[in-house]
Motif scaffolding. Structure first.
Motif, short mmCIF file in Angstrom:
data_model
loop_
_atom_site.label_atom_id
_atom_site.label_comp_id
_atom_site.label_asym_id
_atom_site.label_seq_id
_atom_site.Cartn_x
_atom_site.Cartn_y
_atom_site.Cartn_z
N ALA A 18 -0.97 5.33 9.25
CA ALA A 18 -2.14 5.11 8.39
C ALA A 18 -1.74 4.27 7.19
CB ALA A 18 -2.71 6.45 7.92
N ASP A 19 -2.71 3.57 6.64
CA ASP A 19 -2.47 2.79 5.43
C ASP A 19 -2.41 3.70 4.21
OD1 ASP A 19 -2.36 0.17 6.46
OD2 ASP A 19 -4.53 0.12 6.64
N GLN A 20 -1.55 3.32 3.25
CA GLN A 20 -1.48 3.99 1.96
C GLN A 20 -2.30 3.15 0.98
OE1 GLN A 20 0.28 6.96 1.43
NE2 GLN A 20 0.67 6.97 3.62
N GLU A 21 -2.17 3.42 -0.30
CA GLU A 21 -2.86 2.64 -1.31
C GLU A 21 -2.35 1.21 -1.32
OE1 GLU A 21 -2.76 4.46 -5.16
OE2 GLU A 21 -2.90 6.46 -4.30
N PRO A 22 -3.15 0.25 -1.81
CA PRO A 22 -2.68 -1.13 -1.91
C PRO A 22 -1.35 -1.21 -2.66
CG PRO A 22 -5.02 -1.02 -2.41
CD PRO A 22 -4.52 0.42 -2.30
N GLY A 23 -0.46 -2.11 -2.21
CA GLY A 23 0.84 -2.26 -2.84
C GLY A 23 1.90 -1.36 -2.25
N GLN A 24 1.53 -0.58 -1.24
CA GLN A 24 2.47 0.31 -0.60
C GLN A 24 2.57 -0.04 0.88
OE1 GLN A 24 1.66 4.44 -1.45
NE2 GLN A 24 0.95 3.97 -3.49
N VAL A 25 3.37 0.72 1.61
CA VAL A 25 3.49 0.47 3.04
C VAL A 25 2.16 0.77 3.72
CG1 VAL A 25 5.96 0.96 3.04
CG2 VAL A 25 4.34 2.78 3.61
N GLY A 26 1.96 0.15 4.88
CA GLY A 26 0.74 0.36 5.64
C GLY A 26 1.00 0.14 7.12
N THR A 27 -0.05 0.14 7.91
CA THR A 27 0.09 0.04 9.36
C THR A 27 0.72 -1.27 9.82
OG1 THR A 27 -2.19 -0.74 9.52
CG2 THR A 27 -1.82 1.63 9.82
N ARG A 28 0.73 -2.29 8.97
CA ARG A 28 1.37 -3.56 9.32
C ARG A 28 2.85 -3.60 8.91
NH1 ARG A 28 -1.82 -8.04 6.70
NH2 ARG A 28 -1.97 -6.49 5.05
N THR A 29 3.34 -2.55 8.24
CA THR A 29 4.73 -2.47 7.82
C THR A 29 5.59 -1.99 8.99
OG1 THR A 29 3.95 -1.83 5.62
CG2 THR A 29 6.31 -1.54 6.08
#
Length: 122
Positions: A18-29
């Motif tokens: 799942a995506d975290q808040e902007p500026g953090q890791v997310g599903t594209r990381t």
């Protein structure tokens, strides 16, 4: 899910579910893990993270590491994470993470799972 029975993370690629808040890791990381003699490290990038590194230790199914990352807006951040390794029914590894920023306010939980390359159709 089952315990991983200390299966190595070495050479595995993991991604957040799942995506975290902007500026953090997310599903594209994507995290490229390495492991040797109880030591772990990884490189990661993707989404809002231009480049990231983590380094720490593993004792059984528990990881304890620090991370630092460069974001796409040019800022950096760092923190501490403790993860529990488990095995999914399909054999992939999963990390249930509890993290806390050290360079700013905030903490949370996340889940990353092993990414399996698609099979070649021929």
């Amino acid at each position: 899910m089952t315990r991983s029975r200390a299966r190595s993370l070495d050479g595995l690629v993991l991604a957040p579910v799942a995506d975290q808040e902007p500026g953090q890791v997310g599903t594209r990381t994507r995290f490229a893990y390495h492991e040797e003699d109880g030591r772990i490290w990884a490189e990661y990038e993707g989404g809002d993270v231009v480049r990231g590194r983590l380094v720490g230790t593993r004792a059984g199914d528990r990881l304890d590491f620090r991370y630092v990352q460069l974001r796409s807006d040019g800022t950096t951040s760092s923190g501490h994470c403790v993860s529990t390794v488990s095995e999914l029914p399909d054999g992939r590894l999963r990390l249930d993470e509890t993290w806390r920023w050290e360079s700013q306010e905030g903490s949370g939980t996340s889940v990353v799972e092993e990414v399996v390359a698609p099979a070649v159709p021929w």
